[in-house]
Write a protein that holds these residues in place. Structure first.
Motif, PDB file in Angstrom:
ATOM      1  N   VAL A   1     -19.951  -5.202  11.181  1.00 21.42           N
ATOM      2  CA  VAL A   1     -20.596  -5.009  12.482  1.00 21.42           C
ATOM      3  C   VAL A   1     -22.117  -4.967  12.376  1.00 21.42           C
ATOM      4  O   VAL A   1     -22.807  -4.842  13.389  1.00 21.42           O
ATOM      5  CB  VAL A   1     -20.088  -3.732  13.194  1.00 21.42           C
ATOM      6  N   GLY A   2     -22.658  -5.043  11.159  1.00 18.96           N
ATOM      7  CA  GLY A   2     -24.103  -5.076  11.010  1.00 18.96           C
ATOM      8  C   GLY A   2     -24.711  -3.794  10.492  1.00 18.96           C
ATOM      9  O   GLY A   2     -25.936  -3.682  10.413  1.00 18.96           O
ATOM     10  N   LEU A   3     -23.890  -2.830  10.117  1.00 17.66           N
ATOM     11  CA  LEU A   3     -24.377  -1.576   9.559  1.00 17.66           C
ATOM     12  C   LEU A   3     -24.101  -1.547   8.055  1.00 17.66           C
ATOM     13  O   LEU A   3     -23.300  -2.323   7.543  1.00 17.66           O
ATOM     14  CB  LEU A   3     -23.690  -0.380  10.236  1.00 17.66           C
ATOM     15  N   SER A   4     -24.761  -0.646   7.364  1.00 14.64           N
ATOM     16  CA  SER A   4     -24.561  -0.522   5.915  1.00 14.64           C
ATOM     17  C   SER A   4     -23.360   0.393   5.659  1.00 14.64           C
ATOM     18  O   SER A   4     -23.503   1.613   5.512  1.00 14.64           O
ATOM     19  CB  SER A   4     -25.822   0.046   5.263  1.00 14.64           C
ATOM     20  N   LEU A   5     -22.184  -0.218   5.609  1.00 16.02           N
ATOM     21  CA  LEU A   5     -20.940   0.545   5.485  1.00 16.02           C
ATOM     22  C   LEU A   5     -20.078  -0.013   4.354  1.00 16.02           C
ATOM     23  O   LEU A   5     -18.853  -0.055   4.452  1.00 16.02           O
ATOM     24  CB  LEU A   5     -20.158   0.495   6.812  1.00 16.02           C
ATOM     25  N   ASP A   6     -20.716  -0.410   3.266  1.00 18.88           N
ATOM     26  CA  ASP A   6     -19.982  -1.035   2.174  1.00 18.88           C
ATOM     27  C   ASP A   6     -18.928  -0.110   1.576  1.00 18.88           C
ATOM     28  O   ASP A   6     -17.914  -0.572   1.041  1.00 18.88           O
ATOM     29  CB  ASP A   6     -20.948  -1.474   1.071  1.00 18.88           C
ATOM     30  N   GLY A   7     -19.143   1.198   1.650  1.00 21.34           N
ATOM     31  CA  GLY A   7     -18.182   2.145   1.089  1.00 21.34           C
ATOM     32  C   GLY A   7     -16.814   2.079   1.740  1.00 21.34           C
ATOM     33  O   GLY A   7     -15.826   2.522   1.140  1.00 21.34           O
ATOM     34  N   LEU A   8     -16.747   1.515   2.944  1.00 18.98           N
ATOM     35  CA  LEU A   8     -15.462   1.414   3.638  1.00 18.98           C
ATOM     36  C   LEU A   8     -14.556   0.358   3.003  1.00 18.98           C
ATOM     37  O   LEU A   8     -13.384   0.257   3.372  1.00 18.98           O
ATOM     38  CB  LEU A   8     -15.688   1.079   5.109  1.00 18.98           C
ATOM     39  N   TYR A   9     -15.105  -0.385   2.044  1.00 16.60           N
ATOM     40  CA  TYR A   9     -14.279  -1.365   1.334  1.00 16.60           C
ATOM     41  C   TYR A   9     -13.100  -0.687   0.639  1.00 16.60           C
ATOM     42  O   TYR A   9     -11.997  -1.241   0.601  1.00 16.60           O
ATOM     43  CB  TYR A   9     -15.130  -2.108   0.301  1.00 16.60           C
ATOM     44  N   VAL A  10     -13.324   0.503   0.106  1.00 19.94           N
ATOM     45  CA  VAL A  10     -12.277   1.181  -0.672  1.00 19.94           C
ATOM     46  C   VAL A  10     -11.091   1.587   0.198  1.00 19.94           C
ATOM     47  O   VAL A  10      -9.955   1.184  -0.071  1.00 19.94           O
ATOM     48  CB  VAL A  10     -12.849   2.377  -1.448  1.00 19.94           C
ATOM     49  N   PRO A  11     -11.287   2.375   1.283  1.00 21.13           N
ATOM     50  CA  PRO A  11     -10.119   2.675   2.124  1.00 21.13           C
ATOM     51  C   PRO A  11      -9.536   1.437   2.782  1.00 21.13           C
ATOM     52  O   PRO A  11      -8.347   1.389   3.105  1.00 21.13           O
ATOM     53  CB  PRO A  11     -10.668   3.659   3.167  1.00 21.13           C
ATOM     54  N   GLY A  12     -10.360   0.404   2.937  1.00 24.38           N
ATOM     55  CA  GLY A  12      -9.867  -0.832   3.519  1.00 24.38           C
ATOM     56  C   GLY A  12      -8.835  -1.538   2.656  1.00 24.38           C
ATOM     57  O   GLY A  12      -8.034  -2.323   3.158  1.00 24.38           O
ATOM     58  N   ARG A  13      -8.837  -1.241   1.329  1.00 24.52           N
ATOM     59  CA  ARG A  13      -7.856  -1.868   0.436  1.00 24.52           C
ATOM     60  C   ARG A  13      -6.440  -1.344   0.683  1.00 24.52           C
ATOM     61  O   ARG A  13      -5.473  -1.920   0.170  1.00 24.52           O
ATOM     62  CB  ARG A  13      -8.210  -1.603  -1.030  1.00 24.52           C
TER      63      ARG A  13
ATOM     64  N   LEU B   1     -14.769  -5.107  17.981  1.00 22.35           N
ATOM     65  CA  LEU B   1     -15.814  -4.992  16.964  1.00 22.35           C
ATOM     66  C   LEU B   1     -16.889  -6.056  17.149  1.00 22.35           C
ATOM     67  O   LEU B   1     -18.068  -5.823  16.841  1.00 22.35           O
ATOM     68  CB  LEU B   1     -15.196  -5.106  15.574  1.00 22.35           C
ATOM     69  N   LEU B   2     -16.493  -7.226  17.666  1.00 22.19           N
ATOM     70  CA  LEU B   2     -17.486  -8.249  17.980  1.00 22.19           C
ATOM     71  C   LEU B   2     -18.434  -7.758  19.077  1.00 22.19           C
ATOM     72  O   LEU B   2     -19.646  -7.979  19.008  1.00 22.19           O
ATOM     73  CB  LEU B   2     -16.774  -9.532  18.432  1.00 22.19           C
ATOM     74  N   LEU B   3     -17.886  -7.055  20.071  1.00 28.91           N
ATOM     75  CA  LEU B   3     -18.712  -6.473  21.119  1.00 28.91           C
ATOM     76  C   LEU B   3     -19.665  -5.432  20.538  1.00 28.91           C
ATOM     77  O   LEU B   3     -20.864  -5.395  20.894  1.00 28.91           O
ATOM     78  CB  LEU B   3     -17.825  -5.851  22.189  1.00 28.91           C
ATOM     79  N   VAL B   4     -19.155  -4.588  19.646  1.00 23.93           N
ATOM     80  CA  VAL B   4     -20.004  -3.580  18.992  1.00 23.93           C
ATOM     81  C   VAL B   4     -21.141  -4.243  18.230  1.00 23.93           C
ATOM     82  O   VAL B   4     -22.304  -3.816  18.306  1.00 23.93           O
ATOM     83  CB  VAL B   4     -19.158  -2.692  18.057  1.00 23.93           C
ATOM     84  N   ARG B   5     -20.827  -5.302  17.501  1.00 22.80           N
ATOM     85  CA  ARG B   5     -21.871  -6.003  16.724  1.00 22.80           C
ATOM     86  C   ARG B   5     -22.920  -6.622  17.636  1.00 22.80           C
ATOM     87  O   ARG B   5     -24.122  -6.593  17.332  1.00 22.80           O
ATOM     88  CB  ARG B   5     -21.228  -7.074  15.847  1.00 22.80           C
ATOM     89  N   THR B   6     -22.471  -7.164  18.768  1.00 25.44           N
ATOM     90  CA  THR B   6     -23.408  -7.752  19.729  1.00 25.44           C
ATOM     91  C   THR B   6     -24.344  -6.701  20.297  1.00 25.44           C
ATOM     92  O   THR B   6     -25.556  -6.930  20.449  1.00 25.44           O
ATOM     93  CB  THR B   6     -22.634  -8.448  20.856  1.00 25.44           C
TER      94      THR B   6
ATOM     95  N   PRO C   1     -10.062 -14.992  17.765  1.00 29.28           N
ATOM     96  CA  PRO C   1     -10.835 -13.751  17.629  1.00 29.28           C
ATOM     97  C   PRO C   1     -11.234 -13.450  16.184  1.00 29.28           C
ATOM     98  O   PRO C   1     -12.347 -12.975  15.926  1.00 29.28           O
ATOM     99  CB  PRO C   1      -9.876 -12.688  18.173  1.00 29.28           C
ATOM    100  N   TYR C   2     -10.350 -13.750  15.259  1.00 30.37           N
ATOM    101  CA  TYR C   2     -10.639 -13.522  13.834  1.00 30.37           C
ATOM    102  C   TYR C   2     -11.842 -14.341  13.388  1.00 30.37           C
ATOM    103  O   TYR C   2     -12.768 -13.829  12.735  1.00 30.37           O
ATOM    104  CB  TYR C   2      -9.399 -13.870  13.020  1.00 30.37           C
ATOM    105  N   ARG C   3     -11.888 -15.606  13.752  1.00 33.49           N
ATOM    106  CA  ARG C   3     -12.982 -16.472  13.307  1.00 33.49           C
ATOM    107  C   ARG C   3     -14.268 -16.204  14.085  1.00 33.49           C
ATOM    108  O   ARG C   3     -15.373 -16.461  13.564  1.00 33.49           O
ATOM    109  CB  ARG C   3     -12.574 -17.943  13.405  1.00 33.49           C
ATOM    110  N   LEU C   4     -14.155 -15.705  15.296  1.00 35.05           N
ATOM    111  CA  LEU C   4     -15.355 -15.292  16.022  1.00 35.05           C
ATOM    112  C   LEU C   4     -16.017 -14.105  15.345  1.00 35.05           C
ATOM    113  O   LEU C   4     -17.254 -14.020  15.282  1.00 35.05           O
ATOM    114  CB  LEU C   4     -15.000 -14.936  17.469  1.00 35.05           C
ATOM    115  N   PHE C   5     -15.207 -13.196  14.832  1.00 33.52           N
ATOM    116  CA  PHE C   5     -15.753 -11.989  14.213  1.00 33.52           C
ATOM    117  C   PHE C   5     -16.143 -12.226  12.756  1.00 33.52           C
ATOM    118  O   PHE C   5     -17.218 -11.839  12.321  1.00 33.52           O
ATOM    119  CB  PHE C   5     -14.737 -10.846  14.311  1.00 33.52           C
ATOM    120  N   ILE C   6     -15.259 -12.862  11.977  1.00 29.35           N
ATOM    121  CA  ILE C   6     -15.562 -13.175  10.581  1.00 29.35           C
ATOM    122  C   ILE C   6     -16.076 -14.610  10.552  1.00 29.35           C
ATOM    123  O   ILE C   6     -15.309 -15.567  10.379  1.00 29.35           O
ATOM    124  CB  ILE C   6     -14.320 -13.020   9.673  1.00 29.35           C
ATOM    125  N   GLU C   7     -17.368 -14.778  10.731  1.00 29.94           N
ATOM    126  CA  GLU C   7     -17.942 -16.100  10.975  1.00 29.94           C
ATOM    127  C   GLU C   7     -17.815 -17.029   9.774  1.00 29.94           C
ATOM    128  O   GLU C   7     -17.756 -18.246   9.939  1.00 29.94           O
ATOM    129  CB  GLU C   7     -19.408 -15.946  11.386  1.00 29.94           C
TER     130      GLU C   7
END
Length: 242
Positions: free
Chosen positions: A36-48, A234-239, A90-96
């Motif tokens: 979404v454009g924020l520094s949230l790299d740590g969320l990679y771990v719970p995302g697994r 999430l695309l709306l949040v990023r916008t 929607p997937y490709r709109l968000f994950i460009e």
């Protein structure tokens, strides 16, 4: 837990299974918040945890209905395929820069493989072989690749077996998550991601065993719409943030 104990062999309570699905959904949303454009790299771990827990939910559903009519499993496959199509835009709109399909085709193929192993009918075995072939040929186009297609089957194998058999789906999950890239990266975040992949099946199985009295909201067919909807939200949040 003693080595002689096994994971659930009877019907998995709906409450525990719904809780697993909600937690998988939460893990997925946390993972995608990184985009979404924020520094949230740590969320990679719970995302697994998201993908292996969705695969575990498929395996749990198959295990629960193994001795009853399988018409519901065909509906399950139909909904996965339908929302595979609905979710792709929607997937490709968000994950460009997406270089794979969304995750639902992988889950649909995985369902066919696991169901073919469980059922004895020739049509089920044939569809499982076709799904395996598609997974092998189009591995690079599928999210989590060929090993992702195998993960629901590996999860199903753990039911009725000692808990330490969860290392098998754990290793399959690691293989599905580009383990070489993570290992070569060598950062604490990458290594924690590998560890999360390895322990996710056991953690999910323990949840199914221990959360028998859980009463979360039931996940019914409307829940399929949450997958494409969360991309749009999430695309709306990023916008807005941009």
């Amino acid at each position: 837990m003693h080595a002689t104990e096994t994971m659930p062999v009877g019907r998995v309570r709906d409450g525990a299974l719904d809780l697993l699905k909600w937690l998988a959904l939460l893990s997925m949303v946390l993972d995608h918040l990184r985009y979404v454009g924020l520094s949230l790299d740590g969320l990679y771990v719970p995302g697994r945890l998201a993908f292996p827990w969705f695969c575990l939910a498929i395996a749990a559903n198959l295990h629960r209905v193994r001795h009853v009519a399988v018409s519901g499993q065909w509906r399950y496959l139909g909904w996965l395929l339908l929302f595979s199509l609905i979710s792709e835009v929607p997937y490709r709109l968000f994950i460009e820069d997406a270089d794979t399909l969304n995750v639902l085709p992988t889950l649909a193929l995985g369902l066919l493989v696991a169901r073919g192993w469980q059922q004895k009918a020739a049509v089920d075995r044939g569809l499982a072989l076709i799904a395996l072939a598609i997974g092998a040929v189009f591995s690079t186009q599928l999210m989590f690749g060929f090993f992702g297609v195998l993960l629901p089957w590996a999860m199903l194998l753990v039911f009725s077996r000692p808990w330490y058999f969860s290392m098998l789906p754990g290793l399959v999950c690691v293989a599905a998550n580009q383990w070489q890239i993570l290992l070569d990266n060598g950062t604490p975040l990458a290594l924690m991601g590998l560890a999360a992949c390895l322990i996710a099946p056991l953690a999910g199985l323990l949840l199914l065993r221990q959360a028998k009295n859980a009463t979360p909201p039931a996940m019914r067919r409307w829940a399929y719409a949450l997958y494409p909807a969360h991309f749009l939200l999430l695309l709306l949040v990023r916008t807005i943030i941009a």
